[in-house]
Design a protein around this motif. Structure first.
Motif, PDB file in Angstrom:
ATOM      1  N   GLY A  58     161.347 -38.265 117.940  1.00 43.49           N
ATOM      2  CA  GLY A  58     162.272 -37.144 117.813  1.00 43.49           C
ATOM      3  C   GLY A  58     162.113 -36.429 116.490  1.00 43.49           C
ATOM      4  N   THR A  59     162.808 -35.311 116.394  1.00 47.38           N
ATOM      5  CA  THR A  59     162.794 -34.502 115.176  1.00 47.38           C
ATOM      6  C   THR A  59     164.233 -34.306 114.724  1.00 47.38           C
ATOM      7  OG1 THR A  59     160.819 -33.316 115.915  1.00 47.38           O
ATOM      8  CG2 THR A  59     162.166 -32.218 114.255  1.00 47.38           C
ATOM      9  N   PHE A  60     164.505 -34.444 113.432  1.00 53.35           N
ATOM     10  CA  PHE A  60     165.844 -34.074 112.967  1.00 53.35           C
ATOM     11  C   PHE A  60     165.782 -32.807 112.131  1.00 53.35           C
ATOM     12  CE2 PHE A  60     165.768 -35.332 108.523  1.00 53.35           C
ATOM     13  CZ  PHE A  60     164.947 -36.453 108.448  1.00 53.35           C
ATOM     14  N   TYR A 107     167.839 -23.917 110.808  1.00 49.55           N
ATOM     15  CA  TYR A 107     167.807 -25.361 111.018  1.00 49.55           C
ATOM     16  C   TYR A 107     166.909 -26.079 109.994  1.00 49.55           C
ATOM     17  CZ  TYR A 107     163.479 -23.958 113.321  1.00 49.55           C
ATOM     18  OH  TYR A 107     162.254 -23.408 113.576  1.00 49.55           O
ATOM     19  N   ALA A 108     166.280 -25.305 109.104  1.00 50.97           N
ATOM     20  CA  ALA A 108     165.323 -25.898 108.155  1.00 50.97           C
ATOM     21  C   ALA A 108     166.026 -26.803 107.151  1.00 50.97           C
ATOM     22  CB  ALA A 108     164.574 -24.801 107.415  1.00 50.97           C
ATOM     23  N   LEU A 109     165.345 -27.851 106.737  1.00 47.50           N
ATOM     24  CA  LEU A 109     165.852 -28.711 105.677  1.00 47.50           C
ATOM     25  C   LEU A 109     165.585 -28.033 104.341  1.00 47.50           C
ATOM     26  CD1 LEU A 109     164.403 -32.079 107.042  1.00 47.50           C
ATOM     27  CD2 LEU A 109     166.744 -31.220 107.300  1.00 47.50           C
ATOM     28  N   LEU A 167     169.232 -44.133 120.290  1.00 48.36           N
ATOM     29  CA  LEU A 167     168.015 -44.476 121.048  1.00 48.36           C
ATOM     30  C   LEU A 167     167.825 -45.991 121.098  1.00 48.36           C
ATOM     31  CD1 LEU A 167     165.691 -41.691 119.578  1.00 48.36           C
ATOM     32  CD2 LEU A 167     166.523 -41.805 121.936  1.00 48.36           C
ATOM     33  N   ALA A 168     168.100 -46.657 119.980  1.00 49.07           N
ATOM     34  CA  ALA A 168     167.978 -48.126 119.949  1.00 49.07           C
ATOM     35  C   ALA A 168     168.983 -48.756 120.925  1.00 49.07           C
ATOM     36  CB  ALA A 168     168.202 -48.646 118.534  1.00 49.07           C
ATOM     37  N   ASN A 169     170.208 -48.212 120.935  1.00 48.92           N
ATOM     38  CA  ASN A 169     171.249 -48.761 121.821  1.00 48.92           C
ATOM     39  C   ASN A 169     170.894 -48.592 123.297  1.00 48.92           C
ATOM     40  OD1 ASN A 169     172.778 -49.520 119.644  1.00 48.92           O
ATOM     41  ND2 ASN A 169     174.025 -47.654 119.633  1.00 48.92           N
ATOM     42  N   GLN A 170     170.057 -47.609 123.577  1.00 48.47           N
ATOM     43  CA  GLN A 170     169.633 -47.409 124.971  1.00 48.47           C
ATOM     44  C   GLN A 170     168.469 -48.318 125.345  1.00 48.47           C
ATOM     45  OE1 GLN A 170     170.048 -43.878 126.925  1.00 48.47           O
ATOM     46  NE2 GLN A 170     170.683 -42.670 125.154  1.00 48.47           N
ATOM     47  N   GLY A 171     168.024 -49.101 124.388  1.00 44.53           N
ATOM     48  CA  GLY A 171     167.010 -50.105 124.691  1.00 44.53           C
ATOM     49  C   GLY A 171     165.586 -49.702 124.379  1.00 44.53           C
ATOM     50  N   PHE A 172     165.398 -48.544 123.777  1.00 44.70           N
ATOM     51  CA  PHE A 172     164.027 -48.148 123.426  1.00 44.70           C
ATOM     52  C   PHE A 172     163.549 -49.021 122.263  1.00 44.70           C
ATOM     53  CE2 PHE A 172     165.587 -44.013 125.211  1.00 44.70           C
ATOM     54  CZ  PHE A 172     164.766 -44.024 126.328  1.00 44.70           C
ATOM     55  N   PRO A 173     162.400 -49.670 122.416  1.00 48.90           N
ATOM     56  CA  PRO A 173     161.985 -50.648 121.403  1.00 48.90           C
ATOM     57  C   PRO A 173     161.310 -50.054 120.166  1.00 48.90           C
ATOM     58  CG  PRO A 173     160.444 -50.679 123.239  1.00 48.90           C
ATOM     59  CD  PRO A 173     161.522 -49.710 123.608  1.00 48.90           C
ATOM     60  N   SER A 174     160.708 -48.876 120.308  1.00 49.61           N
ATOM     61  CA  SER A 174     159.966 -48.288 119.182  1.00 49.61           C
ATOM     62  C   SER A 174     160.332 -46.823 119.046  1.00 49.61           C
ATOM     63  CB  SER A 174     158.456 -48.419 119.403  1.00 49.61           C
ATOM     64  OG  SER A 174     158.088 -49.774 119.428  1.00 49.61           O
ATOM     65  N   ILE A 175     160.812 -46.475 117.873  1.00 52.02           N
ATOM     66  CA  ILE A 175     161.399 -45.147 117.681  1.00 52.02           C
ATOM     67  C   ILE A 175     160.831 -44.506 116.422  1.00 52.02           C
ATOM     68  CG2 ILE A 175     163.580 -43.933 117.235  1.00 52.02           C
ATOM     69  CD1 ILE A 175     164.905 -46.480 118.654  1.00 52.02           C
ATOM     70  N   SER A 176     160.519 -43.227 116.532  1.00 50.78           N
ATOM     71  CA  SER A 176     160.101 -42.451 115.367  1.00 50.78           C
ATOM     72  C   SER A 176     160.896 -41.150 115.369  1.00 50.78           C
ATOM     73  CB  SER A 176     158.598 -42.145 115.462  1.00 50.78           C
ATOM     74  OG  SER A 176     158.218 -41.203 114.486  1.00 50.78           O
ATOM     75  N   VAL A 177     161.703 -40.944 114.356  1.00 48.26           N
ATOM     76  CA  VAL A 177     162.436 -39.673 114.242  1.00 48.26           C
ATOM     77  C   VAL A 177     162.072 -39.084 112.890  1.00 48.26           C
ATOM     78  CG1 VAL A 177     164.717 -38.598 114.110  1.00 48.26           C
ATOM     79  CG2 VAL A 177     164.301 -40.402 115.788  1.00 48.26           C
ATOM     80  N   GLU A 178     161.535 -37.862 112.920  1.00 48.64           N
ATOM     81  CA  GLU A 178     160.941 -37.280 111.719  1.00 48.64           C
ATOM     82  C   GLU A 178     161.648 -35.996 111.299  1.00 48.64           C
ATOM     83  OE1 GLU A 178     156.499 -37.527 111.478  1.00 48.64           O
ATOM     84  OE2 GLU A 178     156.737 -37.258 113.619  1.00 48.64           O
ATOM     85  N   PRO A 179     161.570 -35.661 110.017  1.00 50.50           N
ATOM     86  CA  PRO A 179     162.156 -34.397 109.555  1.00 50.50           C
ATOM     87  C   PRO A 179     161.417 -33.184 110.111  1.00 50.50           C
ATOM     88  CG  PRO A 179     160.969 -35.497 107.764  1.00 50.50           C
ATOM     89  CD  PRO A 179     160.981 -36.447 108.919  1.00 50.50           C
ATOM     90  N   VAL A 180     162.180 -32.155 110.467  1.00 52.99           N
ATOM     91  CA  VAL A 180     161.549 -30.917 110.944  1.00 52.99           C
ATOM     92  C   VAL A 180     160.751 -30.282 109.805  1.00 52.99           C
ATOM     93  CG1 VAL A 180     163.454 -29.333 110.332  1.00 52.99           C
ATOM     94  CG2 VAL A 180     161.997 -28.825 112.308  1.00 52.99           C
ATOM     95  N   VAL A 181     159.690 -29.622 110.183  1.00 52.84           N
ATOM     96  CA  VAL A 181     158.926 -28.842 109.207  1.00 52.84           C
ATOM     97  C   VAL A 181     159.178 -27.377 109.520  1.00 52.84           C
ATOM     98  CG1 VAL A 181     156.639 -28.284 108.333  1.00 52.84           C
ATOM     99  CG2 VAL A 181     157.184 -30.628 108.980  1.00 52.84           C
ATOM    100  N   ALA A 182     159.914 -26.724 108.662  1.00 48.82           N
ATOM    101  CA  ALA A 182     160.255 -25.316 108.913  1.00 48.82           C
ATOM    102  C   ALA A 182     160.539 -24.629 107.589  1.00 48.82           C
ATOM    103  CB  ALA A 182     161.487 -25.236 109.811  1.00 48.82           C
ATOM    104  N   THR A 183     160.161 -23.381 107.504  1.00 55.00           N
ATOM    105  CA  THR A 183     160.400 -22.622 106.275  1.00 55.00           C
ATOM    106  C   THR A 183     161.892 -22.252 106.174  1.00 55.00           C
ATOM    107  OG1 THR A 183     159.681 -20.689 107.526  1.00 55.00           O
ATOM    108  CG2 THR A 183     158.081 -21.705 106.030  1.00 55.00           C
ATOM    109  N   PRO A 184     162.380 -22.026 104.942  1.00 51.54           N
ATOM    110  CA  PRO A 184     163.826 -21.885 104.737  1.00 51.54           C
ATOM    111  C   PRO A 184     164.471 -20.702 105.473  1.00 51.54           C
ATOM    112  CG  PRO A 184     162.682 -22.221 102.653  1.00 51.54           C
ATOM    113  CD  PRO A 184     161.633 -22.010 103.689  1.00 51.54           C
ATOM    114  N   ASP A 185     163.685 -19.786 105.997  1.00 51.24           N
ATOM    115  CA  ASP A 185     164.288 -18.656 106.729  1.00 51.24           C
ATOM    116  C   ASP A 185     164.844 -19.096 108.086  1.00 51.24           C
ATOM    117  OD1 ASP A 185     161.410 -18.994 106.980  1.00 51.24           O
ATOM    118  OD2 ASP A 185     161.512 -17.411 108.499  1.00 51.24           O
ATOM    119  N   ASN A 186     164.541 -20.299 108.514  1.00 54.69           N
ATOM    120  CA  ASN A 186     165.114 -20.822 109.756  1.00 54.69           C
ATOM    121  C   ASN A 186     166.418 -21.561 109.445  1.00 54.69           C
ATOM    122  OD1 ASN A 186     162.860 -20.321 111.791  1.00 54.69           O
ATOM    123  ND2 ASN A 186     161.776 -21.419 110.158  1.00 54.69           N
TER     124      ASN A 186
END
Lengths: 446, 47
Positions: A248-250, A285-287, A264-283
Motif C-alpha cells: 500500500g501507499t500512505f 496529498y503530498a507529504l 491488514l495484519a488483523n485481516q490475516g495478511f502475513p506480509s505487508i509493505s506500506v510506503e510513503p507516497v512520492v508526490a511533489t508539494p503541489d498535490n
C-alpha cells in the motif's frame, strides 16, 4: 563512524563500517558523547554515575575499538567491481493501461504520459532476449510484470513466462518472475497460474477501506475496496507461505498509516509493505516537511505494535522493518544502491529502455531500445557513477550502508538531480532503519 | 561485558571475494517507491 539512539527503552549503538550492532546501557550511551576525551566525560558524568562504572564502560568501548568492531575503518572497495555491471533485473511494462484511477498514480492512469498500449508477444520476447544477452555471468535473472495493470495483458504474460522457461534450458539462466497487480482482474484461474509461476506476487491495497477508497478508484470513481479485498485475500490464502506482499501507499490523508498496516495484519495478511507516497508539494496529498515528526512517531508506534503482535503469536512481516543483521547484501551492493540503470532496467510496451519504472515517460532518461540496445552510454555511466561515494549528502550519513543512497527517481523529481537525495525520504528511511534494528535488539532480549 | 551487549558482529568492511552481483534486486521485493538496500538478500549461496 558510529550512530547511537534510544528507542522503545533500548539504547542502541551502531558501528557503521562493520555493520556491528550493540545494546548499551545509559552510562555508555552518555559516555560516547565525550569519546575520546575521558577526562571531560568523567567530569561531566561523575555526579550521575558511579566513577567505577564509567571506567568499566570506557574500557569496554576501548576494547571493542581495539578489536576493530567499533569506530572501525571505512570500507575499501575495488574500483573495477563497481563498473560495467551486467543487467540482472527487468521491470517489464506489459501494459500501459490500467483499470483503476488512483489519485496518486505516478504512471498517469497507466500510460506514463504516453499512449495506452499493451506489449505484444514479440516485443516481450525481445525484452527477454535482451536481458539474457546483457546479463553476462549472472545466473539468476528477474522479471517483474508491471504496468499500468499487467493482468490486462495476461495472455502475453503467460506466453512470455513460457518463452523464458524455454530459453532457460539453452542458456543455463534461471528466471524468477514477480507480478505486481491491483487485484481487480484476479479470478481462480489467474490466481492458480500466478501461484504456480511467480516467485513473488505483489498485491496493491492501501489498508483500511476508507484509506483505500480515498485514493484507489475505479474508472467510474468508485472506491475499489469492495471489488478487490476478497480477491486479494484469496490470492494470499492460495499463496500460503510462498512469497507475496500486500503493498500500500500512505499519503498526507492517512498520516496514521500504522492503523492501515495493522488493519491488514488483523485481516490475516502475513506480509505487508506500506510506503510513503512520492508526490511533489503541489498535490494536496503530498507529504511535506511538517509531516516528518508525526510520521517518525508513527513508525515508532508501529514498531512497538509489531513487537506486541509478534510476542502474542500474531506474527506478520512488515517489509520495511526487515533487516538481516548477520547477512544481507555485501558492501558492493550497498554502495552501488538499488541498481537502477545498471543492474536493473525497465522496458515499455513499445520497447524503450529506461533506468527503472519510475523514469518511464521521461524522454531524457531513455537509455535505448530493444532493437538497438543501450544507446545512451553516458546516461548509463551517470547511474553507475552516482553511488554512495559520489553523493555528498550520503558520505557522512550513518544510514548510508543500510539505505544504499535512496531512490534516483525521488532525487530527480524533487531536486532535478539524481545525485541529490530526497530529504523527506532520507528522514523516513533513517527512522525505519532505527525501528528495524530496535526490533532485532528487542527480539534478542526475549 | 557488563555495559555493552553485542547484538551483531558485522563484517561489512571485509570485502574480499564479495561483489559477485547475485543480489536480490528491488523489483523482486515489495518496494516500488522507497527502495532500501539493507533489507534485501544476498543470494550467493556459495559464500
Amino acid at each position: 563512524m558510529i550512530h547511537k539512539y534510544e528507542l522503545n527503552g533500548y539504547y542502541i549503538l551502531l558501528d557503521i563500517n562493520s555493520g556491528s550492532v550493540f545494546e548499551i546501557d545509559k552510562a555508555t550511551y552518555e559516555l560516547l558523547d565525550y569519546y575520546p576525551d575521558k577526562t571531560k566525560a568523567c567530569e561531566n558524568l561523575k555526579g550521575k554515575y558511579d566513577l567505577a562504572d564509567l571506567d568499566e564502560a570506557w574500557i569496554e568501548i576501548e576494547n571493542l575499538k581495539n578489536q576493530g568492531i567499533l569506530f572501525s575503518e571505512d570500507i575499501a572497495l575495488e574500483e573495477d567491481l563497481m563498473r560495467d555491471h551486467d543487467i540482472k533485473a527487468m521491470c517489464l511494462h506489459v501494459s500501459h493501461d490500467c483499470n483503476m484511477r488512483c489519485g496518486y498514480c505516478f504512471a498517469s492512469e497507466g500510460s506514463f504520459e504516453g499512449e495506452k498500449v499493451l506489449m505484444d508477444i514479440e516485443t516481450g520476447k525481445e525484452a527477454i532476449d535482451f536481458l539474457i544477452k546483457n546479463s553476462g555471468k549472472r545466473k539468476h535473472l528477474e522479471i517483474d510484470f508491471f504496468g499500468g495493470e499487467p493482468l490486462m495483458n495476461f495472455e502475453v504474460v503467460k506466453s512470455l513466462v513460457e518463452y523464458a522457461r524455454e530459453r532457460e534450458l539453452e542458456t543455463e539462466k534461471v528466471f524468477r518472475f514477480t507480478m505486481t497487480t491491483n487485484g481487480l482482474l484476479l479470478n481462480e484461474d489467474i490466481i492458480e497460474y500466478l501461484d504456480e509461476n511467480m516467485a513473488n506476487v505483489v498485491l496493491s491495497i492501501d489498508g483500511r477501506k476508507e484509506t483505500n477508497d480515498n485514493m484507489r478508484k475505479t474508472i467510474n470513481n468508485e472506491g475499489t475496496y469492495k471489488y478487490i479485498i476478497d480477491k486479494i485475500k484469496r490470492m494470499s490464502e492460495k499463496r500460503g507461505s510462498k512469497d507475496h506482499y500486500i503493498r500500500g501507499t500512505f499519503t498526507k490523508n492517512n498520516l496514521d498509516f500504522s492503523k492501515d498496516v495493522l488493519d491488514l495484519a488483523n485481516q490475516g495478511f502475513p506480509s505487508i509493505s506500506v510506503e510513503p507516497v512520492v508526490a511533489t508539494p503541489d498535490n494536496d496529498y503530498a507529504l511535506t516537511g511538517e509531516d516528518i515528526l508525526d510520521l517518525e512517531k508513527e513508525y515508532e508506534n508501529l514498531a512497538v505494535e509489531y513487537l506486541n503482535y509478534n510476542k502474542q503469536g500474531d506474527k506478520f512481516n512488515f517489509f520495511h522493518f526487515n533487516i538481516d543483521l548477520h547477512g544481507g547484501p555485501c558492501a558492493y551492493k550497498r554502495v552501488s544502491g538499488c541498481g537502477a540503470g545498471t543492474d536493473y532496467v525497465a522496458v515499455t510496451p513499445t520497447g524503450e529502455i529506461y533506468p527503472c519504472h519510475q523514469f518511464v515517460g521521461k524522454e531524457d532518461f531513455i537509455l535505448g531500445d530493444l532493437e538497438k540496445g543501450i544507446l545512451n552510454q553516458n546516461l548509463r555511466k551517470d547511474f553507475e557513477k552516482v553511488n554512495l561515494t559520489d553523493k555528498k549528502a550520503c558520505r557522512d550519513c550513518w544510514a548510508k550502508y543500510y539505505c544504499g543512497g535512496g531512490c534516483f527517481a525521488n532525487a530527480y523529481n524533487f531536486n532535478n538531480d539524481i545525485s541529490v537525495p530526497y530529504d523527506i525520504g532520507c528522514k523516513l528511511e533513517k527512522k525505519r532503519i532505527e525501528c528495524a534494528i530496535m526490533i532485532q535488539v528487542a527480539k534478542q532480549n526475549r | 561485558m557488563k555495559h555493552i551487549k553485542v547484538i551483531n558482529l558485522g563484517e561489512l568492511n571485509k570485502v574480499e571475494g564479495k561483489g559477485c552481483g547475485e543480489c536480490q534486486t528491488s523489483c523482486q521485493s515489495a518496494c516500488k517507491t522507497s527502495c532500501t538496500v539493507g533489507n534485501q538478500k544476498c543470494e550467493n549461496t556459495e559464500q
